[in-house]
Write a protein that holds these residues in place. Structure first.
Motif, mmCIF file in Angstrom:
data_model
loop_
_atom_site.group_PDB
_atom_site.id
_atom_site.type_symbol
_atom_site.label_atom_id
_atom_site.label_comp_id
_atom_site.label_asym_id
_atom_site.label_seq_id
_atom_site.Cartn_x
_atom_site.Cartn_y
_atom_site.Cartn_z
ATOM 1 N N ARG A 95 6.243 5.004 3.390
ATOM 2 C CA ARG A 95 5.123 5.259 4.309
ATOM 3 C C ARG A 95 4.660 3.966 4.980
ATOM 4 N NH1 ARG A 95 -0.353 5.789 2.614
ATOM 5 N NH2 ARG A 95 0.219 3.982 1.335
ATOM 6 N N GLU A 98 7.048 3.002 7.649
ATOM 7 C CA GLU A 98 6.892 3.835 8.837
ATOM 8 C C GLU A 98 5.698 3.373 9.671
ATOM 9 O OE1 GLU A 98 8.919 6.897 9.842
ATOM 10 O OE2 GLU A 98 10.013 5.244 8.899
ATOM 11 N N ALA A 99 4.603 3.017 9.022
ATOM 12 C CA ALA A 99 3.433 2.515 9.743
ATOM 13 C C ALA A 99 3.754 1.206 10.456
ATOM 14 C CB ALA A 99 2.262 2.327 8.777
ATOM 15 N N ALA A 102 5.768 1.893 13.562
ATOM 16 C CA ALA A 102 4.914 2.400 14.634
ATOM 17 C C ALA A 102 4.136 1.274 15.291
ATOM 18 C CB ALA A 102 3.963 3.465 14.090
ATOM 19 N N GLN A 106 4.010 -0.952 19.309
ATOM 20 C CA GLN A 106 2.824 -1.345 20.071
ATOM 21 C C GLN A 106 2.733 -2.858 20.259
ATOM 22 O OE1 GLN A 106 -0.858 0.654 18.686
ATOM 23 N NE2 GLN A 106 0.450 1.816 17.292
ATOM 24 N N PRO A 195 -1.728 9.088 5.781
ATOM 25 C CA PRO A 195 -0.459 9.229 6.495
ATOM 26 C C PRO A 195 -0.155 7.984 7.327
ATOM 27 C CG PRO A 195 -2.151 10.546 7.556
ATOM 28 C CD PRO A 195 -2.761 10.011 6.306
ATOM 29 N N PRO A 196 1.122 7.747 7.630
ATOM 30 C CA PRO A 196 1.487 6.527 8.369
ATOM 31 C C PRO A 196 0.852 6.441 9.739
ATOM 32 C CG PRO A 196 3.358 8.043 8.219
ATOM 33 C CD PRO A 196 2.301 8.552 7.290
ATOM 34 N N GLU A 197 0.658 7.577 10.404
ATOM 35 C CA GLU A 197 0.050 7.560 11.731
ATOM 36 C C GLU A 197 -1.378 7.039 11.675
ATOM 37 O OE1 GLU A 197 3.204 10.599 11.329
ATOM 38 O OE2 GLU A 197 1.306 10.259 10.262
ATOM 39 N N GLU A 198 -2.129 7.476 10.661
ATOM 40 C CA GLU A 198 -3.509 7.000 10.513
ATOM 41 C C GLU A 198 -3.527 5.527 10.148
ATOM 42 O OE1 GLU A 198 -7.382 7.586 7.605
ATOM 43 O OE2 GLU A 198 -5.955 9.249 7.805
ATOM 44 N N ALA A 200 -1.334 3.243 10.955
ATOM 45 C CA ALA A 200 -1.002 2.471 12.152
ATOM 46 C C ALA A 200 -2.185 2.404 13.103
ATOM 47 C CB ALA A 200 0.213 3.082 12.836
ATOM 48 N N GLU A 201 -2.884 3.514 13.269
ATOM 49 C CA GLU A 201 -4.029 3.547 14.182
ATOM 50 C C GLU A 201 -5.133 2.610 13.710
ATOM 51 O OE1 GLU A 201 -7.249 6.783 16.013
ATOM 52 O OE2 GLU A 201 -5.615 7.455 14.707
#
Length: 210
Positions: A95, A98-99, A102, A106, A195-198, A200-201
């Protein structure tokens, strides 16, 4: 003992669970007033962020003695676990990778760091193979037990051995990932459920404020 790599690849789908609840009391899910990173935070550390992190001297996966200043030379995600972990560690580290991927997209570089709580089995070679599998930039750190314990204490990590067999045993441990910065120190923690999306954000939010 066989390498953990095939087993690791097979269990990425296992749901992550937070182990070592003894550390939970350090974390409070609220934002401090006057905090310039308040809009980025999911939580703060009880007693202040200065309670997490500190000096360490460990052995890198390339066999070199390194300190925290060598390793945390930019935004870094620090995780404590072990390569023979059957469930939570590979899921969390994958995880984290993955972050980081992502964030790479950017233009934000974050270093994933993996510190073993099981130096008796996690040799330099084992750490190198494991971290290379997880992410090409992941830094693996091991070392003598006394040095590992000093790092564990600095990051307020819970860790304990389960089982008496000298080779076939488990390590119970807390499973937070710590976002660290060389100038600011501790910034944020991420439980296994993030989660990885959170991740990264929120990390991108911190990067924008640094």
């Amino acid at each position: 003992m066989e390498s953990s790599m095939p087993r690791t690849a097979a269990i990425f789908a296992v749901s992550a669970v937070t182990i070592g609840l003894a550390t939970t009391a350090y974390f409070v899910l609220s934002a401090e007033s006057g905090d310039r990173f308040a809009q980025c935070r999911g939580g703060v550390v009880s007693g202040g962020g200065g309670a997490i992190g500190g000096p360490f001297s460990l052995i890198s996966e390339t066999g070199e003695r390194v300190t925290e200043t060598d390793v945390i030379d930019g935004l870094s995600l620090v995780y404590f676990g072990y390569t023979y972990c059957p469930d939570v560690c590979p899921v969390d580290l994958f995880r984290n990778g993955e972050a980081v991927r992502a964030l790479d997209e950017q233009g934000i570089e974050v270093k994933p760091v993996f510190i073993t709580v099981d130096p008796e089995r996690d040799t330099v070679q084992q750490m190198a193979e494991y971290t290379d599998f997880m992410h090409p930039r992941m830094v693996g750190l091991t070392g003598p037990r006394a040095d590992i314990e000093a790092a564990i204490a600095a990051y307020r990590v819970y860790s304990g051995r389960v089982g008496d067999d000298p080779q076939d045993y488990l390590m119970d441990h807390s499973s937070y990932s710590y976002l660290m910065d060389p100038n600011e120190g501790f910034l944020e923690f991420f439980p296994s459920s993030t989660p990885p999306e959170e991740m990264a954000e929120r990390i991108a939010c911190y990067a924008a404020e640094l």
